[in-house]
Design an enzyme around this catalytic site. Structure first.
Site, PDB file in Angstrom:
ATOM      1  N   THR A 185       1.021  -1.177  -0.056  1.00  0.00           N
ATOM      2  CA  THR A 185      -0.222   0.042  -0.042  1.00  0.00           C
ATOM      3  C   THR A 185       0.844   1.097   0.139  1.00  0.00           C
ATOM      4  O   THR A 185       1.916   1.018   0.621  1.00  0.00           O
ATOM      5  CB  THR A 185      -0.875  -0.030   1.323  1.00  0.00           C
ATOM      6  OG1 THR A 185      -1.437  -1.346   1.302  1.00  0.00           O
ATOM      7  CG2 THR A 185      -1.967   1.035   1.358  1.00  0.00           C
ATOM      8  N   GLY A 217      -9.926  -3.327   1.585  1.00  0.00           N
ATOM      9  CA  GLY A 217      -9.316  -3.356   2.580  1.00  0.00           C
ATOM     10  C   GLY A 217      -9.269  -2.176   3.469  1.00  0.00           C
ATOM     11  O   GLY A 217     -10.271  -1.541   3.514  1.00  0.00           O
ATOM     12  N   GLY A 267      -0.215  -3.306   5.044  1.00  0.00           N
ATOM     13  CA  GLY A 267      -0.613  -4.694   5.432  1.00  0.00           C
ATOM     14  C   GLY A 267      -1.890  -5.304   5.511  1.00  0.00           C
ATOM     15  O   GLY A 267      -2.796  -4.730   4.548  1.00  0.00           O
ATOM     16  N   GLY A 280      -5.530  -5.360   5.430  1.00  0.00           N
ATOM     17  CA  GLY A 280      -6.060  -4.557   5.871  1.00  0.00           C
ATOM     18  C   GLY A 280      -7.237  -4.962   6.922  1.00  0.00           C
ATOM     19  O   GLY A 280      -7.834  -4.209   7.704  1.00  0.00           O
TER      20      GLY A 280
HETATM   21  N1  GLY Z   1      -3.605  -2.862   3.155  1.00  0.00           N
HETATM   22  C1  GLY Z   1      -4.200  -3.095   1.943  1.00  0.00           C
HETATM   23  C2  GLY Z   1      -5.088  -3.951   1.846  1.00  0.00           C
HETATM   24  O1  GLY Z   1      -5.446  -4.564   2.883  1.00  0.00           O
HETATM   25  O2  GLY Z   1      -6.034  -3.966   1.004  1.00  0.00           O
END
Ligand code: GLY
Length: 338
Positions: free
Chosen positions: A198, A228, A250, A252
């Site tokens: 991300t 997420g 990470g 989400g």
């Molecule tokens: N942190 C990005 C996701 O989980 O989509």
């Protein structure tokens, strides 16, 4: 340029359990400043800096930085990112400004710059979050072009590999386990392969105003329709211009469960430093299920009103990129496990 040369290991391991009192209303000595998740944030910060150094608004810097990575072929951001389990790339993004205005899109297909659509949602509608076909319709109505539905070469290859091994079962920790080859993933590999999922950015401009943004293609090979933390205000991003701001990277689902970035900002309001606020949020996730936490990566990144910054992750490997008038570094986050 070898990105490893930037790597500045600030410290590793468990941090002290102190509360660092912060005067939330003092002027940041090192503004403007931009910080962003992972080592890929170095280039993103450079783009954001072109706005900040001229005295531009933090929100404009955030958008410019995010656009710069959405323009690239990247595993985890933009239309070149890895698809969901049906082979479709769906994008999530959000922005939040110094007035607590916010906008977001989720599950957006075939639009190159979700960060700019999120900003338009914030500025041109009474809403915060548009999803799926509605988000795409809104983007098209607002002049964004529709891009062809084609996977990037890298994404196609990764998807074909995943199809062979995973038989359409979604994986919650795909970034670490399958794509990047190990539960304790490094910041990047010897061949330069980026390790992140991300792009979260936080900036403070010369006036001391803060904004943030997040852009991502989300978890690789997710179930179609899965969203997420990234576009969820209070999960993937939160900005309180009186106190500070935070973003996350990470898995989400874990971040959403604890309203992660809102929690980090609330810890800063209580007087915790950015790093210790992030640590407290990570501990909230780890303490919920210590066994599961060993298989997950979540990292939080935060900045307070003084321009102090810090990060903390579940696992070793989370880094962030920092740019001020005098610094241009990658900083390793402390971590809970490993
Ligand atoms: N942190 C990005 C996701 O989980 O989509």
């Amino acid at each position: 340029m070898n990105r490893k040369h930037f790597l500045k290991i600030s410290s590793l391991g468990l941090s002290a359990l102190t509360i660092d009192k912060v005067n939330a209303f003092s002027v940041a000595p090192n503004m403007p400043i931009v910080i962003s998740t992972w080592d890929s944030g170095m280039a993103v910060n450079e783009a954001a800096w072109t706005v900040l150094e001229k005295g531009g608004r933090a929100l404009d810097a955030i958008e410019k930085g995010a656009i710069s990575i959405e323009n690239k072929i990247d595993c985890c951001v933009g239309l070149g990112g890895y698809p969901d389990r049906d082979g479709i790339v769906t994008l999530d993004a959000c922005v939040m400004d110094e007035h607590s205005n916010c906008g977001a899109v989720a599950g957006l297909e075939d639009i190159k710059h979700p960060i700019s659509v999120a900003r338009k949602v914030m500025e041109n509608t009474p809403h915060v979050l548009l999803v799926g076909n509605g988000a795409q319709q809104f983007a098209l109505e607002n002049g964004f072009g529709k891009e062809p539905k084609v996977l990037s070469k890298d994404a196609q290859k990764a998807y074909e590999e995943w199809l062979k091994k995973n038989d359409y079962k979604p994986e919650v920790n795909i970034e670490n386990k399958k794509v990047f080859g190990g539960p304790f993933a490094p910041a990047f590999f010897d061949d330069g392969t980026p390790n992140h999922d991300t792009m979260g950015l936080l900036a403070m401009d010369k006036k001391g105003n803060m904004s943030g943004g997040v852009t991502t293609s989300g978890m690789a090979f997710k179930v179609h329709g899965r969203v997420g933390d990234s576009p969820v205000i209070g999960a993937g991003l939160f900005v309180d211009n009186e106190i500070g701001c935070a973003t996350s990277s990470g898995v989400g689902e874990e971040v959403i469960r604890i309203c992660g970035t809102h929690l980090v900002v609330e810890f800063m309001r209580q007087g915790y430093s950015p790093e210790n606020a992030c640590r407290k949020a990570v501990e909230r996730i780890v303490n919920r299920d210590k066994v599961k936490a060993k298989t997950l990566q979540v990292g939080f990144l935060a900045m307070n009103k003084k321009g102090e910054h810090g990060a903390y992750a579940i696992q070793k490997g989370f880094v962030y990129s920092l740019k001020t008038a005098t610094e241009n570094n990658i900083v390793a986050a402390k971590y809970n496990i490993g």
